[in-house]
Design a protein around this motif. Structure first.
Motif, PDB file in Angstrom:
ATOM      1  N   ILE A 287       0.652  -1.090  -0.378  1.00  0.00           N
ATOM      2  CA  ILE A 287       0.227   0.363  -0.207  1.00  0.00           C
ATOM      3  C   ILE A 287       0.933   1.060  -0.023  1.00  0.00           C
ATOM      4  O   ILE A 287       2.008   1.586   0.912  1.00  0.00           O
ATOM      5  CB  ILE A 287      -1.144   0.180   1.814  1.00  0.00           C
ATOM      6  N   PRO A 288       0.147   2.028  -0.749  1.00  0.00           N
ATOM      7  CA  PRO A 288       1.178   3.681  -0.825  1.00  0.00           C
ATOM      8  C   PRO A 288       1.693   4.337   0.545  1.00  0.00           C
ATOM      9  O   PRO A 288       0.188   4.164   1.302  1.00  0.00           O
ATOM     10  CB  PRO A 288       1.351   3.772  -2.234  1.00  0.00           C
ATOM     11  N   ALA A 289       2.515   5.316   0.967  1.00  0.00           N
ATOM     12  CA  ALA A 289       2.449   5.595   1.511  1.00  0.00           C
ATOM     13  C   ALA A 289       1.265   6.522   1.847  1.00  0.00           C
ATOM     14  O   ALA A 289       0.627   7.131   2.977  1.00  0.00           O
ATOM     15  CB  ALA A 289       3.496   6.516   1.573  1.00  0.00           C
ATOM     16  N   SER A 290       0.584   8.047   0.373  1.00  0.00           N
ATOM     17  CA  SER A 290      -0.291   8.279   0.544  1.00  0.00           C
ATOM     18  C   SER A 290      -1.710   8.100   1.046  1.00  0.00           C
ATOM     19  O   SER A 290      -1.966   8.178   1.320  1.00  0.00           O
ATOM     20  CB  SER A 290      -0.014   8.784  -1.098  1.00  0.00           C
ATOM     21  N   VAL A 291      -1.705   6.741   0.497  1.00  0.00           N
ATOM     22  CA  VAL A 291      -3.288   6.087   0.979  1.00  0.00           C
ATOM     23  C   VAL A 291      -3.134   5.409   2.725  1.00  0.00           C
ATOM     24  O   VAL A 291      -3.934   5.512   3.227  1.00  0.00           O
ATOM     25  CB  VAL A 291      -2.999   4.299   0.542  1.00  0.00           C
ATOM     26  N   ALA A 292      -1.791   4.756   2.641  1.00  0.00           N
ATOM     27  CA  ALA A 292      -2.084   5.024   4.500  1.00  0.00           C
ATOM     28  C   ALA A 292      -2.377   5.915   5.333  1.00  0.00           C
ATOM     29  O   ALA A 292      -2.784   6.119   6.312  1.00  0.00           O
ATOM     30  CB  ALA A 292      -1.031   4.198   4.818  1.00  0.00           C
ATOM     31  N   PHE A 293      -1.791   6.938   4.360  1.00  0.00           N
ATOM     32  CA  PHE A 293      -2.119   8.594   5.175  1.00  0.00           C
ATOM     33  C   PHE A 293      -3.145   9.158   5.822  1.00  0.00           C
ATOM     34  O   PHE A 293      -4.016   9.333   6.593  1.00  0.00           O
ATOM     35  CB  PHE A 293      -0.927   9.979   4.792  1.00  0.00           C
ATOM     36  N   ALA A 294      -4.153   8.619   4.417  1.00  0.00           N
ATOM     37  CA  ALA A 294      -5.274   9.360   3.543  1.00  0.00           C
ATOM     38  C   ALA A 294      -6.255   8.105   5.036  1.00  0.00           C
ATOM     39  O   ALA A 294      -7.467   8.733   5.489  1.00  0.00           O
ATOM     40  CB  ALA A 294      -5.844   9.330   2.062  1.00  0.00           C
TER      41      ALA A 294
END
Length: 479
Positions: A287-294
């Motif tokens: 999972i990309p970092a941007s998706v984990a952050f969102a």
């Protein structure tokens, strides 16, 4: 010498027989007027029925035209939208029935304990569903239509069981209600897994999910008054009404396009784990970092929604604001949240060019800020503003998460990503509801603690924000 007037028989008034012709004429005229009035009323009712029928058919045609617009009819998305309308309509009927049974017919102390147990039991199934439902759908994706249909059929059966349990006071009341809630959340996960297969070429995934969400709002708006009217005859009747809705939704689920079950080109999503230089494919599926952050940012608004649902239901019953009935206060808060949710969906088209990362940050921070205002200036207006903000922030944060998944997650694992993210967000809602039940029924204390929790989570989310180069650069999961 004048002729004496005939004396009428006993019980007969003068002028009712042969005498007083003027009065007899007036009686005939009155009868004719009544007849004309009855005929006019009949014609009016027939005209109103025809006009209502035409208006209803026009409304149905316009609704179907809207759901099929921009290629949604050809792709099959319109069928999913129609099914979702019946789903949300049924959920609204169940919620209205259980609100009267669970909250307003049980003493406050007893209800809090029972609902806490209810939510506690709900957390366990989701702890199992979270790591399993996505991989299960990826492995057995040929059965997505039947998975969605099963969640509808189970709720139809349980609504019929609940209708009997409500009238007899059966011990099956809470287990059946638990099953309805779990099936409802499982439907959300299964539906999210099916959406990417039905998105038209002219749509973005955000727009498709926004249209589905808006159809859900329409389903609730249409169904809620009907369910309320049915509940006046008893809570069991709104549950039987929900039973009919879920039966129809089950049929619509089975009638979804066959491409919902197509699994060619999909892989399983890896949610976490270190990078593996020897296995580039594993890195591509992380999972990309941007998706984990969102996803982390979404947990705050979702937690607030669960907290307010449970905390306000008991708080406003036990400590209503002077001059307002409990039902009116709940309607204000819930109505404001519904307006906020709808407003967020409507604003989605205006926010397409806005960075989704910034949007989720603003949504998470807004919930904490308005909760603080409500704690300091507790009253009807701050509570309405809190409900509006909670609905708006939850809606915008979810749409931003959808946009981030669409942008950064590979198409072959996007289905699993949606399933996992929806499950985790439902868990956040359950945790918030559990905290709301356990909270003391003091408005400023409860809202103050909620503000502290949201502020702490907001700071943690900001600290975990990915670096700009990682945020802007193409993800390893992009095709």
């Amino acid at each position: 010498m004048s002729t004496p007037r005939p004396v009428p028989p006993p019980g007969e008034r003068p002028g009712e027989r042969h005498g007083d012709p003027d009065r007899a004429g007036r009686v005939r005229e009155a009868g004719q007027a009544v007849g004309r009035g009855v005929r006019a009323t009949g014609r009016g009712l027939r005209g109103a029925a025809r006009a209502g029928g035409r208006a209803g058919r026009y409304t149905v045609r316009q609704a179907r035209r809207a759901t099929r617009a921009e290629g949604a009819g050809d792709s099959g998305l319109s069928r999913l939208i129609e099914m979702h309308i019946f789903n949300t309509a049924g959920d609204a009927a169940v919620a209205i029935s259980l609100a009267g049974t669970l909250f307003f017919q049980v003493p406050t102390g007893e209800a809090r304990g029972q609902v806490a147990l209810f939510l506690g039991l709900t957390m366990l199934p989701f702890a199992i569903v979270a790591p399993l439902i996505g991989p299960f759908l990826d492995r057995f994706s040929h059965g997505r239509r039947w998975a969605i249909g099963s969640t509808m059929a189970i709720r139809a059966f349980l609504c019929w069981v609940l209708a009997t349990a409500v009238t007899t006071g059966s011990t099956w009341l809470f287990p059946a209600a638990l099953g309805v809630l779990v099936s409802s959340k499982a439907y959300g996960v299964a539906r999210a897994a099916a959406v990417p297969r039905l998105v038209p070429d002219s749509f973005t995934l955000v727009k498709a999910n926004g249209r589905i969400s808006l159809s859900g709002v329409i389903g609730v708006a249409v169904s809620a008054p009907i369910a309320v009217g049915a509940s006046f005859f008893g809570s069991e009747w709104s549950l039987r009404y929900a039973f009919v809705l879920f039966v129809v939704a089950t049929i619509l689920a089975i009638m979804l396009p066959a491409k919902v079950d197509v699994s060619q080109g999909e892989d399983q999503m890896v949610l976490h784990g270190p990078s593996d230089a020897r296995n580039p494919r594993r890195n591509r599926l992380r999972i990309p970092a941007s998706v984990a952050f969102a996803l982390r940012a979404n947990c705050g608004p979702r937690w607030l929604s669960g907290f307010l649902t449970m905390f306000m239901a008991f708080l406003l019953r036990e400590n209503p604001i002077d001059g307002y009935r409990t039902e009116v206060l709940l309607a204000i808060v819930i109505g404001a949240a519904g307006v906020g949710n709808t407003l967020g969906i409507a604003l989605a088209s205006l926010l397409r060019q806005v960075n989704p990362t910034k949007t989720v940050v603003v949504a998470a921070g807004a919930g904490a800020a308005v909760t603080l205002v409500s704690a300091l200036f507790y009253g009807v207006v701050p509570l309405a503003l809190l409900g509006l903000t909670a609905g708006l922030s939850q809606s915008l944060a979810k749409l931003s998460l959808d946009s981030t998944i669409q942008r950064d997650v590979h198409e072959r694992v996007r289905t699993s990503a949606f399933a996992r993210s929806d499950t985790l967000l439902q868990l956040a809602w359950v945790v918030g509801g559990f905290v709301g039940i356990a909270m003391p029924l003091h408005p400023r204390l409860g809202l103050g603690i909620a503000c502290a929790v949201l502020t702490g989570w907001f700071v943690m989310v900001l600290a975990s924000r990915p670096a700009r180069r990682e945020e802007d650069a193409p993800s390893t999961a992009v095709r």
